[in-house]
Design a protein around this motif. Structure first.
Motif, mmCIF file in Angstrom:
data_model
loop_
_atom_site.group_PDB
_atom_site.id
_atom_site.type_symbol
_atom_site.label_atom_id
_atom_site.label_comp_id
_atom_site.label_asym_id
_atom_site.label_seq_id
_atom_site.Cartn_x
_atom_site.Cartn_y
_atom_site.Cartn_z
ATOM 1 N N SER A 182 0.558 -1.351 0.141
ATOM 2 C CA SER A 182 -0.180 -0.099 0.177
ATOM 3 C C SER A 182 1.078 1.397 0.067
ATOM 4 O O SER A 182 0.176 2.016 -0.804
ATOM 5 N N ILE A 205 1.787 2.039 -3.736
ATOM 6 C CA ILE A 205 0.656 2.117 -4.331
ATOM 7 C C ILE A 205 0.378 3.920 -3.506
ATOM 8 O O ILE A 205 0.367 4.307 -4.864
ATOM 9 N N GLN A 206 0.829 3.944 -2.929
ATOM 10 C CA GLN A 206 0.800 5.285 -2.357
ATOM 11 C C GLN A 206 1.606 6.066 -3.200
ATOM 12 O O GLN A 206 1.724 6.986 -4.258
ATOM 13 N N LYS A 231 0.361 6.927 -6.649
ATOM 14 C CA LYS A 231 -0.496 7.744 -7.205
ATOM 15 C C LYS A 231 -0.559 9.471 -6.956
ATOM 16 O O LYS A 231 -0.882 9.953 -8.020
ATOM 17 N N GLN A 232 1.423 9.488 -6.177
ATOM 18 C CA GLN A 232 1.156 11.156 -6.047
ATOM 19 C C GLN A 232 2.109 11.664 -7.241
ATOM 20 O O GLN A 232 2.331 12.254 -7.708
ATOM 21 N N GLU A 233 2.684 10.498 -8.193
ATOM 22 C CA GLU A 233 3.521 10.403 -9.819
ATOM 23 C C GLU A 233 1.896 10.792 -10.916
ATOM 24 O O GLU A 233 1.611 10.448 -11.181
ATOM 25 N N THR A 234 2.838 12.495 -11.503
ATOM 26 C CA THR A 234 2.259 12.993 -12.057
ATOM 27 C C THR A 234 2.136 12.158 -13.380
ATOM 28 O O THR A 234 1.846 12.242 -14.181
ATOM 29 N N ASP A 265 -2.798 5.138 -15.328
ATOM 30 C CA ASP A 265 -3.296 4.294 -13.794
ATOM 31 C C ASP A 265 -2.789 2.693 -13.837
ATOM 32 O O ASP A 265 -1.469 2.567 -14.327
#
Lengths: 229, 294
Positions: free
Chosen positions: B76, B79-80, B83-86, B90
């Motif tokens: 997790s 995955i966090q 999610k921060q990466e521009t 997906d």
């Protein structure tokens, strides 16, 4: 109508064109401005329509202090002042009619009004039959009259004329002067800069004598002689 | 607000000015046309590159294979981070069991081979799809450093090279476009300056009879805009014709090539050029008038 208080004008070459002028011209007056070349006649006129600003002193036109006018307000001052230039300043590639209409286009008059008023002004100057001529096809006197028609077409409160008879023979000069008197009789304040002594003496109007940038004489029914003062 | 007949008068004046400045006006129009043509060509190139990018997107995937025994918390956290990466478009988590099912499906009849396995040898996998970027490798290296990642794989190296090339084309293209834009601006403002100079007598008289600055400026601004429009029209005609021709030739040799060809896209592009031409003309004349009419 025209008031000057302690007005001086010094050009950048340190030439003092006007020196502490105090002046009061009422509405509807007809005034000759006389004096030798370089006395300051043209500068005085240019100050009135704010082509120049005084180095010191203040000028009021119709109660408004004109050296404090914003750039945007200057055109509106000039619309109330007709100017007849010594060198006519006519557009050489435009007909007499277009030259006169030009002053009305600038104030965005409606087309039909431009048509009527331009024709009226040219007729009044006796140029109705030559309205389609270019300036180069007109004589000096005719060009002068086109220039006067342009100055008048906006119905200005003040008419400034700089040597309006300078380039003309005496008879024609007198004709022009009669036109100016006629305009004056309709309530327009007229200021005529000239060194044509014959005309000044013939008309017997108020005469302001300028010499070296100073008013040296102001006479109500004045005369002018080149050798006086 | 300027009256309609004044506008008509100015329009006629500016047409006259156009005629009078003759060769200079021609020079201006051709410069504007040339600049806009190059700009338009660049925009077409750019549009096609984007199309290519879109088609390459399938290749923009990175698979991270997880070590067995990676904890839920580790996953997790990973995955966090994603999610921060521009650049991340997906991602998908494929469990060992799902991976085996997929493999079984892929193998079809040969899947019997898998029946003898005592344990599932496939790793848990996180598949990340990226936005078009030249930094696939950097991205992959950064996340592979995580101790719970056993190994990783990504699309072919040439994808990255093409992306690099696209990037280079964009940067140099922008530079060229800015340079040409400035050149047209300079030339337009010089033409107008010459026109202003030729008509200084008229301008002086306008001022003396009480014309506002906007009244004096209008015909010159219109002249600049007309020059811009003329340049833009020429550029658009040449481009539309040239691109059509090029498209036909290219498709003849590479029938599978996907080129920018939708009418809507092309019209939008030509409209952009058109308005840019107007803007160049307007700005160019404003620049030259600023110095003359204060």
């Amino acid at each position: 109508m025209i008031q000057m208080f302690q007005v001086s004008k010094v050009y950048s070459n340190q030439n003092k064109a006007l020196d502490q002028i105090n002046l009061h011209i009422d509405k509807g007056e007809f005034v000759f401005l006389v004096g030798p070349s370089g006395a300051g006649k043209t500068t005085l006129m240019r100050l009135i329509f704010r082509d120049e600003v005084p180095s010191s002193g203040s000028i009021l036109i119709d109660g408004r202090n004109i050296e404090r006018l914003s750039a945007g307000a200057i055109p509106y001052l000039r619309r109330s002042i007709g100017v007849v230039f010594q060198d006519f300043k006519l557009l050489q590639d435009k007909s007499a009619w277009e030259n006169v209409a030009f002053a009305l286009r600038v104030v965005e008059a409606p087309a039909h009004e431009i048509e009527i008023r331009t024709n009226q002004a040219l007729d009044m100057m006796g140029l109705g039959h030559k309205k389609h001529h270019l300036p180069s096809e007109l004589s000096g006197g005719e060009q002068q009259r086109v220039c006067i028609a342009r100055a008048l077409v906006n119905d200005p409160a003040i008419l400034l004329t700089d040597e309006p008879t300078g380039n003309l023979d005496p008879e024609l000069g007198y004709e022009i002067m009669k036109v100016l008197l006629d305009i004056n009789s309709r309530g327009t304040t007229v200021l005529v800069a000239t060194h044509d002594a014959t005309l000044v003496n013939r008309l017997q109007r108020r005469v302001l004598h300028l010499r070296n940038g100073k008013i040296v004489k102001d006479s109500l029914r004045g005369t002018y002689h080149h050798d006086e003062i | 607000m300027m009256k309609f007949n004044t506008l008509v008068y100015h329009f006629r004046q500016s047409l006259n000015g156009f005629k009078r400045s003759g060769i200079m006006a021609m020079a201006t129009i051709s410069t504007v046309a040339a600049s806009l043509m190059i700009l338009g060509a660049f925009l077409l190139f750019h549009g096609n590159l984007n199309l290519l990018l879109h088609n390459l997107q399938g290749q923009l995937k990175v698979n991270f294979y997880l070590r067995d025994g990676a904890s839920e918390r580790e996953i997790s956290e990973f995955i966090q981070g994603l999610k921060q990466e521009t650049v991340v478009r997906d991602f998908e988590i494929i469990s060992k069991a799902d991976a085996l099912d997929l493999l079984r499906k892929d193998l079809g009849e040969d899947s019997v081979l898998l029946d003898n396995l005592s344990r599932n040898p496939l790793p848990n996998t996180i598949t990340v799809t990226l936005h078009p970027t030249e930094e696939i490798r950097t991205f992959r290296e950064k996340y592979s450093a995580n101790p719970m990642i056993e190994s990783s794989s990504s699309g072919k190296d040439w994808v990255e090279q093409i992306l690099n090339l696209i990037h280079l084309a964009k940067v140099s293209g922008t530079f060229i476009v800015v340079f040409l834009g400035l050149a047209s601006l300079f030339i337009i403002s010089n033409t107008i300056r010459l026109t202003v100079f030729a008509r200084r007598h008229e301008i002086e008289i306008m001022r003396l009879v009480g014309a506002t600055n906007w009244f004096i400026r209008s015909p010159f601004l219109m002249e600049g805009v007309l020059q811009g429009i003329a340049g833009a029209l020429i550029a658009t005609l040449f481009l539309a014709f040239g691109y059509g021709l090029l498209q036909d030739r290219l498709l003849l040799f590479f029938p599978e090539l996907k080129l920018l060809s939708s009418q809507a896209d092309l019209i939008q592009l030509y409209l952009k050029l058109f308005f840019l031409g107007i803007a160049l003309g307007l700005l160019g004349s404003l620049l030259s008038l600023r110095k003359f009419l204060v």
